[in-house]
Design a protein around this motif. Structure first.
Motif, PDB file in Angstrom:
ATOM      1  N   LEU A   1       0.846  -1.095   0.043  1.00 49.66           N
ATOM      2  CA  LEU A   1       0.029  -0.132   0.054  1.00 49.66           C
ATOM      3  C   LEU A   1       0.724   1.214  -0.077  1.00 49.66           C
ATOM      4  O   LEU A   1       0.638   2.403  -0.826  1.00 49.66           O
ATOM      5  CB  LEU A   1      -0.795  -0.084   1.029  1.00 49.66           C
ATOM      6  CG  LEU A   1      -1.826   1.303   1.317  1.00 49.66           C
ATOM      7  CD1 LEU A   1      -2.537   1.620   0.137  1.00 49.66           C
ATOM      8  CD2 LEU A   1      -2.568   1.272   2.688  1.00 49.66           C
ATOM      9  N   ARG A   2       1.783   1.289   0.916  1.00 50.22           N
ATOM     10  CA  ARG A   2       2.895   2.410   0.912  1.00 50.22           C
ATOM     11  C   ARG A   2       3.353   2.715  -0.494  1.00 50.22           C
ATOM     12  O   ARG A   2       3.651   3.826  -0.924  1.00 50.22           O
ATOM     13  CB  ARG A   2       3.855   2.185   1.983  1.00 50.22           C
ATOM     14  CG  ARG A   2       4.954   3.319   2.203  1.00 50.22           C
ATOM     15  CD  ARG A   2       5.668   3.181   3.523  1.00 50.22           C
ATOM     16  NE  ARG A   2       6.472   1.803   3.240  1.00 50.22           N
ATOM     17  CZ  ARG A   2       6.308   0.861   4.112  1.00 50.22           C
ATOM     18  NH1 ARG A   2       5.098   0.687   4.993  1.00 50.22           N
ATOM     19  NH2 ARG A   2       6.886  -0.255   3.942  1.00 50.22           N
ATOM     20  N   ASP A   3       3.850   1.634  -1.205  1.00 54.77           N
ATOM     21  CA  ASP A   3       4.521   1.714  -2.410  1.00 54.77           C
ATOM     22  C   ASP A   3       3.862   2.358  -3.396  1.00 54.77           C
ATOM     23  O   ASP A   3       4.014   3.160  -4.414  1.00 54.77           O
ATOM     24  CB  ASP A   3       5.136   0.415  -2.926  1.00 54.77           C
ATOM     25  CG  ASP A   3       6.404   0.038  -2.149  1.00 54.77           C
ATOM     26  OD1 ASP A   3       6.936   0.737  -1.414  1.00 54.77           O
ATOM     27  OD2 ASP A   3       6.772  -1.248  -2.222  1.00 54.77           O
TER      28      ASP A   3
ATOM     29  N   ARG B   1      -7.026   1.408  -7.640  1.00 55.82           N
ATOM     30  CA  ARG B   1      -5.888   0.722  -7.259  1.00 55.82           C
ATOM     31  C   ARG B   1      -5.415   0.710  -5.663  1.00 55.82           C
ATOM     32  O   ARG B   1      -5.040  -0.126  -5.204  1.00 55.82           O
ATOM     33  CB  ARG B   1      -4.491   1.398  -7.791  1.00 55.82           C
ATOM     34  CG  ARG B   1      -4.266   1.383  -9.346  1.00 55.82           C
ATOM     35  CD  ARG B   1      -2.837   1.999  -9.791  1.00 55.82           C
ATOM     36  NE  ARG B   1      -1.824   0.887  -9.330  1.00 55.82           N
ATOM     37  CZ  ARG B   1      -0.785   1.404  -9.270  1.00 55.82           C
ATOM     38  NH1 ARG B   1      -0.375   2.709  -9.722  1.00 55.82           N
ATOM     39  NH2 ARG B   1       0.281   0.613  -9.052  1.00 55.82           N
ATOM     40  N   LEU B   2      -5.985   1.792  -5.019  1.00 56.94           N
ATOM     41  CA  LEU B   2      -5.598   1.995  -3.633  1.00 56.94           C
ATOM     42  C   LEU B   2      -6.394   1.156  -2.810  1.00 56.94           C
ATOM     43  O   LEU B   2      -6.049   0.479  -1.774  1.00 56.94           O
ATOM     44  CB  LEU B   2      -5.408   3.359  -3.220  1.00 56.94           C
ATOM     45  CG  LEU B   2      -4.302   4.372  -3.774  1.00 56.94           C
ATOM     46  CD1 LEU B   2      -4.503   5.627  -3.485  1.00 56.94           C
ATOM     47  CD2 LEU B   2      -2.787   3.682  -3.356  1.00 56.94           C
ATOM     48  N   GLU B   3      -7.801   1.241  -3.009  1.00 59.72           N
ATOM     49  CA  GLU B   3      -8.869   0.819  -2.142  1.00 59.72           C
ATOM     50  C   GLU B   3      -8.588  -0.756  -1.848  1.00 59.72           C
ATOM     51  O   GLU B   3      -8.602  -1.429  -0.567  1.00 59.72           O
ATOM     52  CB  GLU B   3     -10.248   1.066  -2.593  1.00 59.72           C
ATOM     53  CG  GLU B   3     -11.380   0.592  -1.712  1.00 59.72           C
ATOM     54  CD  GLU B   3     -11.151   1.067  -0.472  1.00 59.72           C
ATOM     55  OE1 GLU B   3     -11.212   0.455   0.544  1.00 59.72           O
ATOM     56  OE2 GLU B   3     -10.447   2.122  -0.116  1.00 59.72           O
ATOM     57  N   PRO B   4      -8.216  -1.618  -2.999  1.00 55.07           N
ATOM     58  CA  PRO B   4      -8.033  -3.106  -2.481  1.00 55.07           C
ATOM     59  C   PRO B   4      -7.081  -3.251  -1.770  1.00 55.07           C
ATOM     60  O   PRO B   4      -6.983  -4.405  -0.882  1.00 55.07           O
ATOM     61  CB  PRO B   4      -7.796  -3.899  -3.927  1.00 55.07           C
ATOM     62  CG  PRO B   4      -8.395  -2.839  -4.822  1.00 55.07           C
ATOM     63  CD  PRO B   4      -8.306  -1.425  -4.346  1.00 55.07           C
ATOM     64  N   LEU B   5      -5.942  -2.508  -1.673  1.00 56.95           N
ATOM     65  CA  LEU B   5      -4.892  -2.693  -1.149  1.00 56.95           C
ATOM     66  C   LEU B   5      -5.083  -2.254   0.498  1.00 56.95           C
ATOM     67  O   LEU B   5      -4.445  -2.806   1.416  1.00 56.95           O
ATOM     68  CB  LEU B   5      -3.609  -1.683  -1.506  1.00 56.95           C
ATOM     69  CG  LEU B   5      -3.023  -2.115  -2.732  1.00 56.95           C
ATOM     70  CD1 LEU B   5      -2.016  -1.137  -3.447  1.00 56.95           C
ATOM     71  CD2 LEU B   5      -2.419  -3.575  -2.817  1.00 56.95           C
TER      72      LEU B   5
END
Length: 200
Positions: A105-107, A175-179
């Motif tokens: 998530l950070r990357d 992209r971010l929400e699943p992570l």
């Protein structure tokens, strides 16, 4: 009655630890297992601790752990869920999964932040492009310069436009929400393990 229960539990725990659990087989196995489950689920009792403690004391912790792992004869009993879920050996694995999810998530968040800072979108097809320098402020979608063919065959619609007409890149929440969800799930797993580990 209590003395008979103690004798029954010690006998069953001894057989299970030895790998010769007659209670799991034979003519009256269903009744014996039903009795075992019933006793272990009595609120306020210490039967579970006595049962598990006897296996560990006689055969060692590794035997008890093996019985509680998937495939072990104690793993699927309803009253061993916390014992199995709270196995100390699981902590390192779950913590590693949490760290991996947080790192991913950070990357991706860092990558998306960089895009939002440095990229714009073609006003015609929404293809993102990196703005190295404005120069004349004129762009052609899919080309590195207004009069140069696309670099490495990069795709673009060929639309010509000015920088003022190109909207800023917006962070891709898809992209971010699943992570983020993965991080929440792994943290919840760690929290549940922590609660279950009290059995140990």
């Amino acid at each position: 009655v209590e003395a008979r229960l103690v004798a029954f539990l010690f006998s069953v725990s001894f057989e299970m630890g030895k790998g010769e659990a007659v209670v799991m087989e034979g003519l009256h196995s269903e009744n014996a297992l039903a009795l075992l489950d019933h006793v272990m689920l009595i609120r306020g009792s210490r039967w579970q601790e006595i049962f598990m403690g006897n296996i560990e004391r006689v055969y060692g912790r590794s035997t008890l752990v093996n019985l509680l792992r998937p495939g072990g004869c104690l793993h699927s009993r309803i009253w061993t869920e916390e014992w199995s879920g709270g196995l100390p050996e699981l902590a390192t694995s779950i913590e590693g999964d949490v760290s991996k999810a947080e790192r991913e998530l950070r990357d991706v968040s860092h990558e998306e932040d960089g895009k939002a800072r440095d990229m714009r979108l073609c006003p015609n097809c929404a293809q993102p492009f990196l703005v190295d320098q404005w120069n004349c402020g004129s762009f052609v979608c899919g080309r590195s310069h207004t009069h140069v063919t696309p670099v490495n065959g990069l795709n673009g619609c060929g639309h010509q436009f000015t920088g003022e007409n190109s909207p800023l890149y917006r962070i891709d929440e898809n992209r971010l929400e699943p992570l983020r969800q993965k991080v929440r799930e792994e943290r919840l797993r760690l929290q549940i393990h922590g609660q279950m580990s009290r059995m140990w």
